[in-house]
Design an enzyme around this catalytic site. Structure first.
Site, PDB file in Angstrom:
ATOM      1  N   SER A   1       0.421  -1.446   0.016  1.00 58.68           N
ATOM      2  CA  SER A   1      -0.043   0.224  -0.135  1.00 58.68           C
ATOM      3  C   SER A   1       1.063   1.186   0.167  1.00 58.68           C
ATOM      4  O   SER A   1       1.547   2.007  -0.621  1.00 58.68           O
ATOM      5  CB  SER A   1      -0.844  -0.175   1.242  1.00 58.68           C
TER       6      SER A   1
ATOM      7  N   LYS B   1     -22.012  16.640   9.278  1.00 61.54           N
ATOM      8  CA  LYS B   1     -21.015  16.859  10.678  1.00 61.54           C
ATOM      9  C   LYS B   1     -20.439  16.185  11.585  1.00 61.54           C
ATOM     10  O   LYS B   1     -19.076  16.786  11.684  1.00 61.54           O
ATOM     11  CB  LYS B   1     -21.436  18.744  11.268  1.00 61.54           C
TER      12      LYS B   1
END
Length: 325
Positions: free
Chosen positions: A133, A185
């Site tokens: 990765s 949010k």
């Protein structure tokens, strides 16, 4: 058993670092300068060996008594030293990492690529146990990628990890009240399950970051469509599988990486291989790491227990299974 001596010793260890910062009880610190050491060769010219190991992050690593520089800090510092030394004609980057944060991985990619473009000094990557990765992401700018015969690499993709505690809170009868300015949010909050809408928003972020990774792989490795389709599954590969699919150029050992770097740099076979460290190793060799005294990981009865800690919420170019090693 009289525990008083142990309490006194503990108090001294806590107080002494603040009172006498120049006393190095726990090894080198990030304020010590990097020094050059020769680990191989006696001929003309130099190849710089740079270590990139562990979880990739841009924040310093904090130990019990001191912190050490992050991988980003150390790689940028060593590349700068290699750039300023005209005798250094090439660089070998030894990677042993399961990846890390998306930003740290991308910074390392950028810094290595920028170093090549500024200096025209060739870069060879030597992969060890794991270069997956973000560890593979950082390797992409190299002129030549070599993997150890037993290396695990690949895992090209993004993972979004975040701890969830809402089920536990429900069991103990504890709640969290939230007031927010917008509908999303508190998306990703550990105190509530994700809604389908939030899951879709996160997936769009993941896809965007993954597409950047895919684009860079295609830019540097130029894979066929069927090869790229396999890479996009985010699976890991052995060294032989990675070579067959085109993710690496060679299977070998670190000495083969030195030989390739010398060849690309036009240096003789006995040219020096140097490292930059803050500590001197007795009987030095290329397998020693950059710093002799890394901060300790949490432990249980002497066994590394860092893997039991919940992950910090965020997006990662990382192979999760490799994080427990």
């Amino acid at each position: 058993m009289n525990i008083r001596p142990f309490l006194i010793l503990s108090l001294v260890l806590l107080v002494l670092p603040g009172c006498a910062p120049k006393i190095k009880m726990f090894g080198s610190t990030t304020t010590d300068p990097l020094k050059e050491y020769v680990v191989e060769g006696e001929g003309e010219g130099k190849i710089a060996l740079i270590q990139l190991r562990g979880f990739l992050a841009s924040q310093p690593k904090q130990g019990m008594f001191r912190s050490t520089a992050s991988q980003v800090q150390e790689v940028v510092s060593t590349l700068k030293l290699a750039e300023e030394d005209d005798a250094v004609k090439g660089v070998v980057i030894a990677i042993d990492s399961p990846g890390g944060t998306t930003t740290a991985s991308d910074i390392l990619y950028h810094e290595i690529l920028d170093f090549k473009e500024r200096t025209d000094k060739p870069v060879v990557v030597a992969m060890f146990d794991v270069a997956a990765s973000g560890g593979y992401y950082a390797a992409l700018p190299a002129d030549w990628i070599l993997a150890h015969p037993t290396t695990i690499t690949g895992s090209v993709g993004v993972i979004f990890m975040r701890p969830k505690v809402h089920a536990l809170l429900d069991k103990v009868g504890v709640g969290v009240e939230v007031s927010k300015s917008g509908e999303d949010k508190d998306m990703g909050s550990p105190f509530k399950p994700a809604t389908p809408e939030e899951a879709a928003l996160f997936q769009a972020i993941i896809d965007d970051m993954a597409n950047r990774f895919y684009t860079l792989v295609q830019k540097h490795r130029v894979l066929a469509d069927d090869q790229m389709a396999v890479v996009k599954t985010a699976r890991v590969f052995t060294a032989s599988q990675a070579k067959e699919i085109g993710l690496i150029d060679q299977i070998g050992y670190v000495q083969d990486a030195f030989a390739k770097a010398r060849s690309l740099s036009g240096l003789p076979a006995d040219s020096k291989v140097i490292v930059y460290r803050r500590d001197r190793y007795p009987n030095d060799n290329p397998y020693n790491t950059m710093d002799m005294a890394n901060p300790p990981s949490p432990s249980l009865l002497g066994v590394d227990a860092g893997f039991i800690m919940p992950p910090k919420a965020g997006f990662y170019y990382a192979w999760p299974q490799g994080l427990t090693q």
